[in-house]
Design a protein around this motif. Structure first.
Motif, short mmCIF file in Angstrom:
data_model
loop_
_atom_site.label_atom_id
_atom_site.label_comp_id
_atom_site.label_asym_id
_atom_site.label_seq_id
_atom_site.Cartn_x
_atom_site.Cartn_y
_atom_site.Cartn_z
N LYS A 506 1.94 22.22 40.30
CA LYS A 506 1.66 23.47 40.99
C LYS A 506 2.34 24.66 40.34
O LYS A 506 1.89 25.80 40.47
N THR A 507 3.47 24.41 39.70
CA THR A 507 4.21 25.51 39.08
C THR A 507 4.60 25.13 37.65
O THR A 507 4.50 23.95 37.28
N ALA A 508 5.03 26.11 36.89
CA ALA A 508 5.38 25.86 35.49
C ALA A 508 6.81 25.38 35.35
O ALA A 508 7.68 25.74 36.14
N TRP A 509 7.05 24.57 34.36
CA TRP A 509 8.39 24.13 33.97
C TRP A 509 8.59 24.69 32.55
O TRP A 509 7.61 25.08 31.90
N PRO A 510 9.80 24.72 32.05
CA PRO A 510 10.02 25.46 30.79
C PRO A 510 9.19 24.98 29.60
O PRO A 510 8.79 25.79 28.76
N SER A 511 8.94 23.66 29.52
CA SER A 511 8.19 23.16 28.36
C SER A 511 6.73 22.90 28.68
O SER A 511 6.12 22.01 28.10
N THR A 512 6.16 23.67 29.57
CA THR A 512 4.72 23.58 29.81
C THR A 512 3.99 23.94 28.52
O THR A 512 4.41 24.88 27.82
N TYR A 534 -3.93 24.88 39.36
CA TYR A 534 -3.05 23.75 39.07
C TYR A 534 -3.17 23.33 37.61
O TYR A 534 -4.24 23.42 37.01
N TYR A 535 -2.07 22.79 37.09
CA TYR A 535 -2.12 22.11 35.80
C TYR A 535 -2.63 20.70 36.07
O TYR A 535 -2.04 19.95 36.86
N PHE A 536 -3.73 20.33 35.44
CA PHE A 536 -4.38 19.03 35.64
C PHE A 536 -3.84 18.05 34.59
O PHE A 536 -3.93 18.30 33.39
N THR A 537 -3.25 16.94 35.08
CA THR A 537 -2.60 16.02 34.14
C THR A 537 -3.56 15.02 33.50
O THR A 537 -3.26 14.46 32.46
N GLY A 538 -4.68 14.76 34.19
CA GLY A 538 -5.57 13.69 33.70
C GLY A 538 -5.17 12.32 34.21
O GLY A 538 -5.81 11.33 33.90
N ASP A 539 -4.10 12.25 35.02
CA ASP A 539 -3.66 10.97 35.56
C ASP A 539 -3.89 10.91 37.06
O ASP A 539 -3.81 11.92 37.75
#
Ligand code: WTA
Length: 686
Positions: A506-512, A534-539
């Motif tokens: 839902k949110t960014a982390w430093p190494s996005t 959202y960032y979609f992980t594929g998992d």
């Protein structure tokens, strides 16, 4: 083939086959509802020793991410500090371009923080790399000072060859110390490195060299893994020939002579190739660092997706550095001077973050093993643990399963009392392999950190912290600090509490991931269009009532073979390039050792003989186009493929046939020709 369909700016979930989704692809670990609990006692030096300790810090990291991360970043050397409002991100395509920013306005240098800072803090004579060669008895150690000096020499050579800030250098090396050193040298001068795994073929290397227009290639005569030497230079030459035909020419090649492949056995091209041992020692061992904006790119690394060609995932300097350092510190409880071993190759993201940058940023001693973990026999890994008194051992489930299959005796003959923490990454670990690793490998003493993350995430996002809570075999447990995972259903609605869905952030982390090299739009479409915002992980993942995550595997068309990502599209396109093939479709199936194997359905032209010879040829073709690890395990001569009336291949059906679960084929009435299914069942195993 194009499975990603943009509809009014965002993707519909059904293009991803997640209607019957992931749920049909749950691997064994998800089958047990909660799993048993294992409470491995460990006292972490980080001070996080209970779920309460974690919750406190986690809460803060989510409530005030900018404050949390800047506090963490203070442990490093910055030439200029970041601005007051240093962090920002947008995951919502409706609001504008996808973007992520951490430590805005700050300038730093990765190589400085990995090397100079450690030397300044008094670790110059501490071992930085403990290198172990493929053959027993071959080893080498390098101190932080030596690694710093060598990094400077290589950096100076790169500068001499005209490499400047922002340029890209391709690295195609065996796992010798000179590989991480080449990475650190690029980082020192602000050049991006693009490491290509030594197992990739000439074609794959060529497309990566051209993809980022690397004028310089760092490579070696060969490498040693197991019994056979690897002819890296020969492959590199073939790759450069391919690139030349495509109109791109590599200007200079830095060639390292590997003892397994003497100089006399390889050809070198005058004017282009220079010998590492001739040019590098002549360079100065000091090289001023290039102070870089926190958001300046640090490297790119190609990875497979469900469609098209591999993507060059770009990570940046400041955020990636802080995430690599902080995650390594907390997940492995890593302190300066610890002997830590990550068995990955630098050709993959794990070798970037957890063999090179993370351990060095924490002043640890990183074991670098070039060979195969089962060479000359399956006790090798434990022999190395004993030899170097390894404290943290980070490896992959596929290796654990291989070792397990050889029996306990290979393990128990070596002293493993130095081990304190075990780690796994790359694929879901089945509880049986987990238990074996825990009981036999770690003598029932060491917590296992089952770390979930991706090339795109740059660092570990879901993981246990050693000693902080009881573990459940097969679960990656809880989010790391500053990480906000959610499960969504196929309509993109968040699922609360326990349940199963698609894993998103839902949110960014430093190494996005910041972008895909040269194709920002593709990055937006791949990761931020499936579910808006959202960032979609594929998992896929399940969450239990304790909030623990149980990763169930990919929901897109990526196959995870021995922890290596293989895009079905890439294998299909290799197979389809054979003139006797009309069509091909590739799916994954459960494999005892590799986790997933590659099952390829191949349709041949009329009249072509379905011979064993042709099967061999097709496997060799995939090896040549991609690399040996992508060669199909099973080739099925397919009389036809199950397609919908609109021509879309129904992969669900192919997966069920491959895994012999035809009783669960589901609804096949929408197929253009339902009789195809029977024909496929009849021809299976032929
Ligand atoms: C899978 C490797 C379950 C997952 C660092 C992910 C895992 C893909 C785990 C990324 C884990 C990685 N449990 N699955 N602990 N770790 N994966 O980019 O499917 O090579 O999306 O990065 O590996 O693979 P990649």
């Amino acid at each position: 083939m194009e499975r990603v369909r943009v509809l009014a700016g965002h993707l519909t979930a059904d293009c991803l086959d997640i209607n019957e989704p992931s749920i049909s692809r749950i691997s064994t670990n998800a089958a047990s509802s909660q799993g048993n609990t294992v409470d491995a006692r460990y006292h972490a030096r980080t001070g996080i020793n209970s779920r309460g300790d974690y919750e406190k810090m986690y809460k803060r990291s989510i409530q005030d991410p900018a404050g949390f991360w800047q506090e963490q970043a203070q442990a490093f050397t910055w030439q200029r500090k970041w601005e007051q409002k240093h962090m920002d991100f947008n995951f919502d395509r409706w609001k504008g371009e996808i973007g992520i920013e951490f430590f805005k306005g700050g300038t730093t240098n990765m190589s400085y923080n990995c090397l100079d800072r450690n030397v300044k803090e008094g670790r110059g004579s501490q071992i930085c790399f403990l290198w172990e060669g493929n053959d027993v008895g071959t080893d080498r150690r390098m101190t932080y000072q030596q690694v710093l000096d060598e990094t400077c020499r290589v950096a100076n050579w790169l500068k001499q060859e005209g490499v400047r800030k922002g340029d890209c250098v391709a690295i195609y090396m065996p796992l010798v110390c000179e590989l991480p050193i080449a990475m650190l040298a690029c980082a020192r001068i602000g050049a991006l490195h693009s490491v290509v795994f030594g197992g990739f073929s000439a074609e794959a290397l060529a497309s990566r060299i051209e993809g980022c227009r690397s004028k310089v290639l760092v490579t070696a005569t060969g490498g040693a893994r197991g019994k056979k030497p690897i002819e890296l230079k020969k492959i590199a030459d073939a790759a450069m020939d391919i690139s030349k035909k495509n109109g791109f020419q590599v200007k200079s090649v830095l060639l390292y002579e590997h003892p397994a492949m003497p100089k006399s056995k390889v050809s070198s091209q005058q004017g282009r190739d220079v010998w590492y041992h001739e040019v590098i020692p002549k360079q100065s061992s000091s090289c001023a660092v290039e102070w870089l904006d926190a958001e300046a790119p640090l490297f790119l690394l190609y990875t497979s997706g469900s469609t098209g060609k591999p993507k060059g995932v770009v990570h940046t300097t400041g955020g990636y550095m802080v995430m690599a350092a902080v995650s390594t510190k907390y997940v492995f409880d890593l302190q300066p001077g610890d002997v830590y071993w990550c068995t990955a190759d630098c050709g993959w993201i794990t070798g970037h973050t957890y063999l090179t940058y993370g351990p060095l940023l924490n002043g640890a001693t990183s074991v670098v093993y070039e060979g195969v973990p089962t060479h000359p026999d399956p006790s090798r890994i434990w022999q190395i643990v004993e030899k170097y008194k390894v404290r943290q051992l980070y490896t992959a489930p596929t290796l654990i399963r291989t070792l397990e299959s050889h029996g306990d005796e290979f393990v128990t003959r070596h002293n493993r009392s130095s081990l304190k923490i075990l780690g796994t990454v790359g694929e879901p670990i089945n509880p049986r392999a987990w238990e074996w690793f825990y009981k036999v490998g770690g003598e029932g003493r060491c917590p296992i950190v089952d770390t979930w993350w991706q090339t795109e995430t740059g660092g570990i996002l879901i993981t246990p912290l050693p000693g902080a809570w009881a573990l459940k075999p097969g679960s990656a447990t809880l989010p790391f600090f500053g990480v906000h995972p959610v499960l969504v259903d196929d309509k993109g609605r968040e699922i609360d509490g326990s349940g199963e869905g698609i894993l998103c952030m839902k949110t960014a982390w430093p190494s996005t991931i910041r972008t895909i090299y040269g194709d920002h739009k593709r990055m937006e479409e791949t990761y931020f269009s499936t579910f808006n915002g959202y960032y979609f992980t594929g998992d896929g993942s399940r969450r239990d009532d304790q909030g623990f995550y149980w990763i169930t595997g990919r929901v897109d068309d990526v196959i995870n073979v021995s922890g290596h990502r293989v895009g079905t599209a890439e294998v299909e396109s290799a197979l389809q390039s054979h003139e006797q093939v009309i069509e091909a479709a590739v799916v994954g199936y459960d494999h005892n050792i590799k986790g997933q194997g590659i099952y390829a359905y191949v349709g041949l032209h009329e009249g072509v003989e379905r011979s064993a010879q042709l099967k061999k040829e097709l496997k060799a073709l995939v090896r040549r186009e991609i690399g040996a690890f992508a060669a199909p395990d099973v080739l099925h001569w397919a009389p036809g493929l199950p397609k919908t009336r609109s021509g879309k291949i129904m992969r669900r059906v192919l997966r069920k046939i491959a895994t012999k679960e035809e009783s669960q084929l589901g609804d096949t009435s929408t197929l253009a020709d339902p009789s195809v299914v029977d024909k496929l069942l009849e021809t299976r195993g032929q």
